[in-house]
Design an enzyme around this catalytic site. Sequence first.
Site, PDB file in Angstrom:
ATOM      1  N   GLY A   9       0.831  -1.217   0.000  1.00  0.00           N
ATOM      2  CA  GLY A   9       0.000   0.000   0.000  1.00  0.00           C
ATOM      3  C   GLY A   9       0.855   1.252   0.000  1.00  0.00           C
ATOM      4  O   GLY A   9       0.553   2.229   0.691  1.00  0.00           O
ATOM      5  N   GLY A  13      -1.135   7.553   1.141  1.00  0.00           N
ATOM      6  CA  GLY A  13      -1.305   7.654   2.593  1.00  0.00           C
ATOM      7  C   GLY A  13      -0.129   7.191   3.439  1.00  0.00           C
ATOM      8  O   GLY A  13       1.026   7.582   3.228  1.00  0.00           O
ATOM      9  N   ARG A  35      -1.824   0.521  -8.011  1.00  0.00           N
ATOM     10  CA  ARG A  35      -1.682   1.636  -8.960  1.00  0.00           C
ATOM     11  C   ARG A  35      -0.208   1.860  -9.313  1.00  0.00           C
ATOM     12  O   ARG A  35       0.505   2.609  -8.648  1.00  0.00           O
ATOM     13  CB  ARG A  35      -2.322   2.898  -8.369  1.00  0.00           C
ATOM     14  CG  ARG A  35      -3.849   2.826  -8.348  1.00  0.00           C
ATOM     15  CD  ARG A  35      -4.471   3.946  -7.572  1.00  0.00           C
ATOM     16  NE  ARG A  35      -4.242   3.833  -6.133  1.00  0.00           N
ATOM     17  CZ  ARG A  35      -4.670   4.711  -5.236  1.00  0.00           C
ATOM     18  NH1 ARG A  35      -5.348   5.777  -5.631  1.00  0.00           N
ATOM     19  NH2 ARG A  35      -4.425   4.532  -3.953  1.00  0.00           N
ATOM     20  N   ASP A  57      -2.548  -7.173  -6.255  1.00  0.00           N
ATOM     21  CA  ASP A  57      -3.650  -7.025  -5.304  1.00  0.00           C
ATOM     22  C   ASP A  57      -3.372  -8.004  -4.172  1.00  0.00           C
ATOM     23  O   ASP A  57      -3.199  -9.208  -4.430  1.00  0.00           O
ATOM     24  CB  ASP A  57      -4.977  -7.372  -6.035  1.00  0.00           C
ATOM     25  CG  ASP A  57      -6.202  -7.073  -5.179  1.00  0.00           C
ATOM     26  OD1 ASP A  57      -6.162  -7.332  -3.956  1.00  0.00           O
ATOM     27  OD2 ASP A  57      -7.195  -6.588  -5.738  1.00  0.00           O
ATOM     28  N   VAL A  58      -3.335  -7.518  -2.944  1.00  0.00           N
ATOM     29  CA  VAL A  58      -2.980  -8.406  -1.820  1.00  0.00           C
ATOM     30  C   VAL A  58      -3.979  -9.551  -1.649  1.00  0.00           C
ATOM     31  O   VAL A  58      -3.680 -10.559  -1.007  1.00  0.00           O
ATOM     32  CB  VAL A  58      -2.824  -7.641  -0.476  1.00  0.00           C
ATOM     33  CG1 VAL A  58      -1.644  -6.690  -0.510  1.00  0.00           C
ATOM     34  CG2 VAL A  58      -4.111  -6.919  -0.083  1.00  0.00           C
ATOM     35  N   ASN A  84       0.626  -2.860   5.380  1.00  0.00           N
ATOM     36  CA  ASN A  84      -0.164  -1.629   5.507  1.00  0.00           C
ATOM     37  C   ASN A  84      -1.394  -1.622   4.593  1.00  0.00           C
ATOM     38  O   ASN A  84      -2.398  -0.996   4.913  1.00  0.00           O
ATOM     39  CB  ASN A  84       0.768  -0.451   5.179  1.00  0.00           C
ATOM     40  CG  ASN A  84       0.022   0.826   4.881  1.00  0.00           C
ATOM     41  OD1 ASN A  84      -0.489   1.482   5.782  1.00  0.00           O
ATOM     42  ND2 ASN A  84      -0.072   1.186   3.598  1.00  0.00           N
ATOM     43  N   SER A 137      -5.449  -0.667  13.756  1.00  0.00           N
ATOM     44  CA  SER A 137      -6.228   0.571  13.869  1.00  0.00           C
ATOM     45  C   SER A 137      -6.786   0.641  15.278  1.00  0.00           C
ATOM     46  O   SER A 137      -6.966  -0.391  15.936  1.00  0.00           O
ATOM     47  CB  SER A 137      -7.402   0.554  12.883  1.00  0.00           C
ATOM     48  OG  SER A 137      -8.274   1.640  13.137  1.00  0.00           O
ATOM     49  N   TYR A 150     -15.375  -3.516   9.380  1.00  0.00           N
ATOM     50  CA  TYR A 150     -14.032  -2.915   9.386  1.00  0.00           C
ATOM     51  C   TYR A 150     -13.388  -3.143  10.754  1.00  0.00           C
ATOM     52  O   TYR A 150     -12.218  -3.562  10.837  1.00  0.00           O
ATOM     53  CB  TYR A 150     -14.092  -1.416   9.055  1.00  0.00           C
ATOM     54  CG  TYR A 150     -12.718  -0.781   9.091  1.00  0.00           C
ATOM     55  CD1 TYR A 150     -11.737  -1.146   8.165  1.00  0.00           C
ATOM     56  CD2 TYR A 150     -12.378   0.154  10.071  1.00  0.00           C
ATOM     57  CE1 TYR A 150     -10.463  -0.599   8.215  1.00  0.00           C
ATOM     58  CE2 TYR A 150     -11.109   0.714  10.119  1.00  0.00           C
ATOM     59  CZ  TYR A 150     -10.145   0.336   9.194  1.00  0.00           C
ATOM     60  OH  TYR A 150      -8.884   0.865   9.238  1.00  0.00           O
ATOM     61  N   PRO A 180      -3.242   3.416  14.305  1.00  0.00           N
ATOM     62  CA  PRO A 180      -3.528   4.848  14.154  1.00  0.00           C
ATOM     63  C   PRO A 180      -4.975   5.179  14.509  1.00  0.00           C
ATOM     64  O   PRO A 180      -5.874   4.350  14.362  1.00  0.00           O
ATOM     65  CB  PRO A 180      -3.271   5.101  12.659  1.00  0.00           C
ATOM     66  CG  PRO A 180      -2.559   3.887  12.141  1.00  0.00           C
ATOM     67  CD  PRO A 180      -3.013   2.760  13.005  1.00  0.00           C
TER      68      PRO A 180
END
Length: 249
Positions: A9, A13, A35, A57-58, A84, A137, A150, A180
């Site tokens: 990732g 970010g 990307r 793609d993971v 990440n 998270s 999530y 985070p």
Amino acid sequence: MTRTAFITGASSGIGRATAVALAQTGFQLILTGRRQERLEELAEQLAPTRIHLLTFDVRDRAAVDAAVASLPEEFRQIDVLINNAGGAHGLAPIQDGDPTDWDAMLDSNVKGLLNVSQAVLPGMRERQQGHIINIGSIAGHEVYANGNVYCASKAAVAALTKAMRIDLLPLNIRVAEVNPGAVETEFSQVRFKGDTERAAKVYQGYDPLKPEDIAEVIQFMVTRPANVHIAEITVFAGSQGAATLINRR
Ligand code: NDP
Ligand code: 8X3
């Protein structure tokens, strides 16, 4: 000797900022994401740091395995893995949830982390040396309204981090979790499916964390000496006290 970090990732970010921070620290980098053009642009920006790009793609285990197997000799010794890649898709009560969103979150945040870890671990195991940072998270440690799947995916990251830490201890591989709070990235744009106005509101009325704030913490963790293992860390925005408790002006 130059150390190698593998960051999933890295096209946006927290992952992107971590690439910048670790390049400044002298790491050579394997940067991954879907990307490709974003990764190329970052690699150009980080020159002359030695960088190898992998686009996958993971969620696609075969693609992950093939990408890691394709690494050139000089990038095969991975010292640090930053798991990440991931994010949130939707914010709805469970009774209105979209199973496609559930799949996206569980497949990327949980199985994606497993796919990448499994592909990278044989080299660490062989060398009996490694450091893995899983980006969890605050949502993995508390549940908030409509966060359901999530939060569950990040609770799984918390459990897996602890499990990996235990299982990999005999192999001298350290495993840590960074949790985070609210970081202004593309996270909310992804969660709200491109609704930029709604995404912007998440960060209004207070100073959210910047991805660089998390990158700095990761940089500190991976540069500790071998006798130090920061196992878990939670980083809130200054005016944040819980996942959804934020003092807005
Ligand atoms: P961004 O949306 O800015 O970045 C997400 C990154 O993950 C992108 O580089 C994206 O790359 C990559 N990614 C997502 N899904 C996949 C996939 N299936 N395969 C490969 N790469 C993927 O968000 P953040 O930087 O905020 O998110 C990074 C991590 O931090 C996530 O795990 C998120 O859950 C976590 N987090 C974020 C918080 C926040 O407030 N922002 C707070 C707590 C945790 P590409 O699209 O190019 O594939
Ligand atoms: C992202 C932080 O609180 O929006 O993981 O879930 S939160």
